[in-house]
Motif scaffolding. Structure first.
Motif, PDB file in Angstrom:
ATOM      1  N   PRO A 137       0.793  -1.227   0.000  1.00 24.62           N
ATOM      2  CA  PRO A 137       0.000   0.000   0.000  1.00 24.62           C
ATOM      3  C   PRO A 137       0.834   1.291   0.000  1.00 24.62           C
ATOM      4  O   PRO A 137       0.510   2.236  -0.722  1.00 24.62           O
ATOM      5  CB  PRO A 137      -0.840  -0.119   1.270  1.00 24.62           C
ATOM      6  N   ALA A 138       1.910   1.314   0.774  1.00 21.43           N
ATOM      7  CA  ALA A 138       2.699   2.550   0.857  1.00 21.43           C
ATOM      8  C   ALA A 138       3.310   2.893  -0.503  1.00 21.43           C
ATOM      9  O   ALA A 138       3.379   4.050  -0.910  1.00 21.43           O
ATOM     10  CB  ALA A 138       3.796   2.408   1.895  1.00 21.43           C
ATOM     11  N   GLU A 139       3.716   1.854  -1.201  1.00 18.03           N
ATOM     12  CA  GLU A 139       4.320   2.030  -2.525  1.00 18.03           C
ATOM     13  C   GLU A 139       3.259   2.551  -3.504  1.00 18.03           C
ATOM     14  O   GLU A 139       3.492   3.486  -4.273  1.00 18.03           O
ATOM     15  CB  GLU A 139       4.823   0.648  -2.968  1.00 18.03           C
ATOM     16  N   LEU A 140       2.105   1.951  -3.435  1.00 15.22           N
ATOM     17  CA  LEU A 140       0.998   2.358  -4.297  1.00 15.22           C
ATOM     18  C   LEU A 140       0.630   3.818  -4.009  1.00 15.22           C
ATOM     19  O   LEU A 140       0.407   4.609  -4.924  1.00 15.22           O
ATOM     20  CB  LEU A 140      -0.195   1.439  -4.026  1.00 15.22           C
ATOM     21  N   ALA A 141       0.601   4.161  -2.721  1.00 10.87           N
ATOM     22  CA  ALA A 141       0.247   5.531  -2.327  1.00 10.87           C
ATOM     23  C   ALA A 141       1.224   6.530  -2.947  1.00 10.87           C
ATOM     24  O   ALA A 141       0.838   7.597  -3.425  1.00 10.87           O
ATOM     25  CB  ALA A 141       0.260   5.657  -0.809  1.00 10.87           C
ATOM     26  N   GLU A 155      -2.207   8.774   5.424  1.00 15.85           N
ATOM     27  CA  GLU A 155      -3.199   7.736   5.715  1.00 15.85           C
ATOM     28  C   GLU A 155      -4.327   7.760   4.683  1.00 15.85           C
ATOM     29  O   GLU A 155      -4.779   6.714   4.203  1.00 15.85           O
ATOM     30  CB  GLU A 155      -3.756   7.962   7.118  1.00 15.85           C
ATOM     31  N   GLN A 156      -4.752   8.964   4.323  1.00 18.01           N
ATOM     32  CA  GLN A 156      -5.815   9.081   3.294  1.00 18.01           C
ATOM     33  C   GLN A 156      -5.335   8.508   1.966  1.00 18.01           C
ATOM     34  O   GLN A 156      -6.079   7.839   1.256  1.00 18.01           O
ATOM     35  CB  GLN A 156      -6.173  10.559   3.079  1.00 18.01           C
ATOM     36  N   LEU A 157      -4.077   8.805   1.651  1.00 17.80           N
ATOM     37  CA  LEU A 157      -3.534   8.308   0.379  1.00 17.80           C
ATOM     38  C   LEU A 157      -3.500   6.787   0.362  1.00 17.80           C
ATOM     39  O   LEU A 157      -3.875   6.154  -0.626  1.00 17.80           O
ATOM     40  CB  LEU A 157      -2.114   8.837   0.175  1.00 17.80           C
ATOM     41  N   ILE A 158      -3.060   6.216   1.469  1.00 18.13           N
ATOM     42  CA  ILE A 158      -2.957   4.751   1.536  1.00 18.13           C
ATOM     43  C   ILE A 158      -4.340   4.122   1.446  1.00 18.13           C
ATOM     44  O   ILE A 158      -4.552   3.159   0.703  1.00 18.13           O
ATOM     45  CB  ILE A 158      -2.203   4.311   2.811  1.00 18.13           C
ATOM     46  N   MET A 173     -17.109   4.623   3.062  1.00 16.24           N
ATOM     47  CA  MET A 173     -17.221   5.266   4.374  1.00 16.24           C
ATOM     48  C   MET A 173     -15.955   5.111   5.192  1.00 16.24           C
ATOM     49  O   MET A 173     -15.563   6.015   5.912  1.00 16.24           O
ATOM     50  CB  MET A 173     -18.436   4.713   5.114  1.00 16.24           C
ATOM     51  N   GLU A 174     -15.310   3.966   5.045  1.00 17.61           N
ATOM     52  CA  GLU A 174     -14.069   3.801   5.805  1.00 17.61           C
ATOM     53  C   GLU A 174     -13.039   4.858   5.390  1.00 17.61           C
ATOM     54  O   GLU A 174     -12.314   5.384   6.218  1.00 17.61           O
ATOM     55  CB  GLU A 174     -13.483   2.400   5.615  1.00 17.61           C
TER      56      GLU A 174
END
Ligand code: GLU
Length: 459
Positions: free
Chosen positions: A312-316, A331-334, A439-440
């Motif tokens: 996820p961090a890489e994708l973000a 956090e929003q980006l991830i 929503m999450e």
């Protein structure tokens, strides 16, 4: 004998996909055979060569992971060598000065083509020792030029038809077909692998090699890359350069994997290959002669495969540039990245897919109604959902708790009746991820605000 290949791009434009594919095949062939792959920048065309294009080529190769051995060779630095060999050919009377200018020769060629006569470059200034201005041309010895191309098989050319080749505009200005022969020989290139748009240059280069007594390298001419409509790949097909594909949001490992399949066929039906695997599997014998079609859907599907593998961090990190204006926190980006990870063909799609998360949704109130639901029913279903959601503590507003609380209500009233308006209220779209997932990412405050707005919209 140590295998040596090279990529010899001219820095006169952005790094073309065709050149990148040539670089890849040359690299794979060299590495498979424990040889070397060299980079030579062919910058002898002073007017058209640009530093920015050279940088684009170098950065493109690095980005793709096609790394050359040793220093970068720049053709321009080799001018004294080119001159030395021109002088040698002149001294041996294998070359001569001709007063025709390159423009006149080009015109002559055009005229002969129009009259459908093979171009012979016949020159009345031939072999005049008094003349030392004008272009330098090679005396054509005549006869047949036969060579075995590793992809196309045996090829025969009549050297007569080539006329007396122009080698250089003057002693200090060699032309491509001459410089390439000197450099390939001095760099001890054993295999010249290049696009088959160069096929007609090969007999010319062989004539020059023979005049200089150089060894002949092996040749492998790769099939042209065609667009889906079988025309030449061009801008209107989406892009022709590595940089354009990078900017569209393709991963280097995906583009590399895709390019490997442009004309080369692995022995199995495997489609996903790492660079290491490609080195293992690559075989010039499995390169086709016919043009290779650039199938954008295949590129997308290969890219999707590699996007799915990203943590996820890489994708973000990859989607971040598309949300600069929104000031998102990590956090929003991830969360956003994760939400769309399985749906992305390329990163540039993220803005269209996820834009609704950060911009207030725009939609007509009718879109909120599920099938035959009336506006009144929709409103009351949204109010029921809102009540459930408002009770959830802000710090456990996640998919699990939302699902646990909301699903029994949706099951009772009707899933479509509750979840459809909820999803539209949150996204404003007729297609989007589920309301739970949205929503999450939005969090409690924003989710509640959007649902309230939807309720207000319904008259
Ligand atoms: N400079 C030529 C090109 O960019 C090189 C061709 C070759 O590989 O000999 O196409």
């Amino acid at each position: 004998m140590k295998i040596k290949t090279r990529i010899a791009p001219s820095p006169t434009g952005l790094f073309h996909i065709g050149n990148a594919r040539t670089a890849l095949f040359s690299y794979l062939f060299a590495k498979k055979n424990h040889g070397e792959f060299l980079l030579r920048i062919e910058d002898t065309d002073i007017e058209r060569s640009k530093k920015e294009y050279e940088d684009d080529i170098i950065n493109g190769l690095r980005w793709l992971g096609i790394i050359w051995d040793g220093e970068i060779i720049r053709q321009r630095d080799r001018a004294p060598k080119h001159r030395e060999y021109l002088e040698k050919l002149l001294a041996e009377s294998k070359a001569f000065y001709c007063r025709h200018t390159p423009a006149e020769l080009a015109q002559e060629q055009k005229n002969q083509e129009l009259e459908k006569i093979p171009f012979r470059h016949d020159c009345q200034h031939k072999y005049d020792p008094e003349i030392s201005d004008g272009v330098i041309r090679l005396k054509n010895p005549g006869g047949k030029i036969v060579f075995k191309d590793l992809i196309r098989g045996e090829l025969i050319f009549e050297s007569e038809l080539l006329g007396d080749l122009v080698l250089a505009k003057d002693l200090n200005t060699p032309l491509y077909n001459f410089a390439v022969v000197i450099d390939d020989a001095e760099m001890e290139i054993t295999h010249v692998i290049r696009g088959d748009d160069h096929l007609s240059n090969t007999p010319k280069q062989i004539l020059t090699q023979e005049a200089l007594g150089f060894n002949r390298p092996e040749y492998a001419h790769l099939p042209l890359i065609l667009a889906a409509d079988r025309s030449k790949l061009s801008k209107r097909h989406g892009g022709t350069s590595v940089t354009e594909y990078k900017n569209m949001g393709y991963l280097p490992q995906a583009l590399l994997n895709f390019m490997a399949l442009l004309g080369w066929h692995p022995a199995t039906d495997q489609e996903i290959f790492s660079l290491e695997e490609l080195i293992q599997e690559f075989d010039l014998n499995r390169v086709q002669k016919a043009g290779a079609v650039f199938d954008k859907e295949k590129l997308d599907s290969i890219n999707r495969h590699y996007i799915k593998q990203l943590v996820p961090a890489e994708l973000a990190k990859h989607i971040a540039p598309h949300f600069i204006a929104y000031n998102l926190n990590p956090e929003q980006l991830i969360k956003t990245a994760h939400l769309f990870q399985d749906r992305l063909n390329r990163f540039s799609e993220i803005k269209d897919l996820a834009g609704f998360l950060f911009d207030a949704p725009k939609y007509q109130p009718e879109l909120l109604n599920w099938k035959n639901s009336s506006a009144g029913e929709t409103k009351s279903n949204l109010e029921t959902a809102l009540m459930v959601l408002e009770k959830l503590p802000i710090d456990s507003f996640n998919i699990d708790t939302i699902t646990t609380e909301l699903m029994p209500v949706a099951n009772k009233i009707g899933r479509g009746e509750v979840l459809w308006p909820l999803r539209v209220a949150l996204s404003g779209l007729d297609k989007s991820p589920s309301p739970f997932e949205i929503m999450e990412v939005l969090g409690k405050a924003e989710s509640v605000a959007r649902i309230k707005k939807a309720i207000d919209k319904i008259k």
